[in-house]
Design a protein around this motif. Structure first.
Motif, mmCIF file in Angstrom:
data_model
loop_
_atom_site.group_PDB
_atom_site.id
_atom_site.type_symbol
_atom_site.label_atom_id
_atom_site.label_comp_id
_atom_site.label_asym_id
_atom_site.label_seq_id
_atom_site.Cartn_x
_atom_site.Cartn_y
_atom_site.Cartn_z
ATOM 1 N N PRO A 162 0.830 -1.212 0.000
ATOM 2 C CA PRO A 162 0.000 0.000 0.000
ATOM 3 C C PRO A 162 0.863 1.260 0.000
ATOM 4 C CG PRO A 162 -0.772 -1.565 1.647
ATOM 5 C CD PRO A 162 0.542 -2.080 1.149
ATOM 6 N N TYR A 163 0.415 2.268 -0.717
ATOM 7 C CA TYR A 163 1.199 3.496 -0.829
ATOM 8 C C TYR A 163 1.284 4.218 0.512
ATOM 9 C CZ TYR A 163 2.761 8.124 -2.181
ATOM 10 O OH TYR A 163 3.473 9.299 -2.269
ATOM 11 N N ASP A 164 2.513 4.541 0.895
ATOM 12 C CA ASP A 164 2.763 5.321 2.104
ATOM 13 C C ASP A 164 4.034 6.108 1.845
ATOM 14 O OD1 ASP A 164 3.420 6.389 4.546
ATOM 15 O OD2 ASP A 164 3.485 4.487 5.625
ATOM 16 N N ARG A 165 3.896 7.369 1.532
ATOM 17 C CA ARG A 165 5.058 8.164 1.101
ATOM 18 C C ARG A 165 6.126 8.276 2.192
ATOM 19 N NH1 ARG A 165 3.467 14.096 -0.361
ATOM 20 N NH2 ARG A 165 5.724 14.167 -0.590
ATOM 21 N N HIS A 167 7.100 5.701 4.052
ATOM 22 C CA HIS A 167 7.767 4.404 4.211
ATOM 23 C C HIS A 167 8.973 4.312 3.279
ATOM 24 C CE1 HIS A 167 8.421 0.046 4.320
ATOM 25 N NE2 HIS A 167 7.680 0.034 5.420
ATOM 26 N N TRP A 170 8.876 3.473 -0.522
ATOM 27 C CA TRP A 170 8.421 4.488 -1.489
ATOM 28 C C TRP A 170 9.387 5.657 -1.582
ATOM 29 C CZ3 TRP A 170 4.422 3.241 -4.558
ATOM 30 C CH2 TRP A 170 3.613 2.175 -4.151
ATOM 31 N N ASP A 171 10.539 5.532 -0.964
ATOM 32 C CA ASP A 171 11.508 6.631 -0.919
ATOM 33 C C ASP A 171 12.766 6.262 -1.708
ATOM 34 O OD1 ASP A 171 13.212 8.707 -0.334
ATOM 35 O OD2 ASP A 171 13.183 8.417 1.849
#
Length: 200
Positions: A162-165, A167, A170-171
């Motif tokens: 799931p998208y979580d900027r 985390h 996603w980095d």
């Protein structure tokens, strides 16, 4: 490697207290020749909690890493600090198992490898797939020519995240994305089957 401890075991420190470290730590109980003695974290509180959960006897902070009295340092942190932590451990005379992906890029990988050579220490990417019995058997069959010459490999590995900027996955600055986390597996399999690539 250093000589084993008096009881014949090799002592390990685990750097990191995240889900990867938690997945690996219980496995030491199945290894008669290895013992996890120390957990290392940026936070003493996290190290203490991890040590209590997994029955580890000692804790340390990242700053104390060079002074640890262990044979091997297992680095199970996010990709972006693998090179720095590995070099610190190697320069302190420790052998290193470095969780995949080895480093963020080829330049970091070369630097870490050169550090290991300069200090005459063992260094390896902790790529469990290469030690999987089914993969090892397949490799033996390939080397023996038992299944012919491989021409094509189709491989994929992934999972829904799931998208979580906030985390790390996603980095990009912390090695986020699928290439370093899941992509290393089909690439490793391709290397096992065909050897190093002539072109990319």
């Amino acid at each position: 490697m250093n000589p084993p401890a008096a009881d014949g075991t090799t002592t390990f420190a685990m750097v990191g207290t995240g889900w990867m470290a938690a997945a690996i730590a219980p496995d030491f109980a199945s290894c008669g020749f290895a013992r996890l003695t120390t957990v290392v974290s940026r936070s003493r509180d996290r190290a203490d909690a991890f040590a209590t959960k997994f029955g580890v006897t000692a804790t340390a902070t990242i700053e104390e890493l060079p002074a640890l009295d262990v044979d091997v340092v297992y680095i199970a942190t996010p990709h972006h600090n693998h090179a720095e932590l590995a070099c610190a451990a190697l320069e302190a005379g420790k052998h290193v198992l470095l969780e995949k992906a080895f480093t963020m890029d080829a330049a970091e990988a070369r630097h870490v490898a050169q550090t290991a050579l300069a200090h005459d220490r063992f260094l390896m990417e902790a790529m469990w797939m290469r030690f999987n019995p089914a993969i090892r058997r397949a490799h033996e069959l390939l080397l023996a020519g038992s299944i012919g010459e491989p021409r094509t490999l189709q491989a994929s590995f992934g999972r829904a995240v799931p998208y979580d900027r906030s985390h790390r996955l996603w980095d990009p600055a912390r090695g986020g994305g699928s290439v370093l986390d899941q992509g290393v597996y089909p690439i490793t399999l391709a290397d096992l089957v065909f050897g190093p690539p002539a072109t990319v």
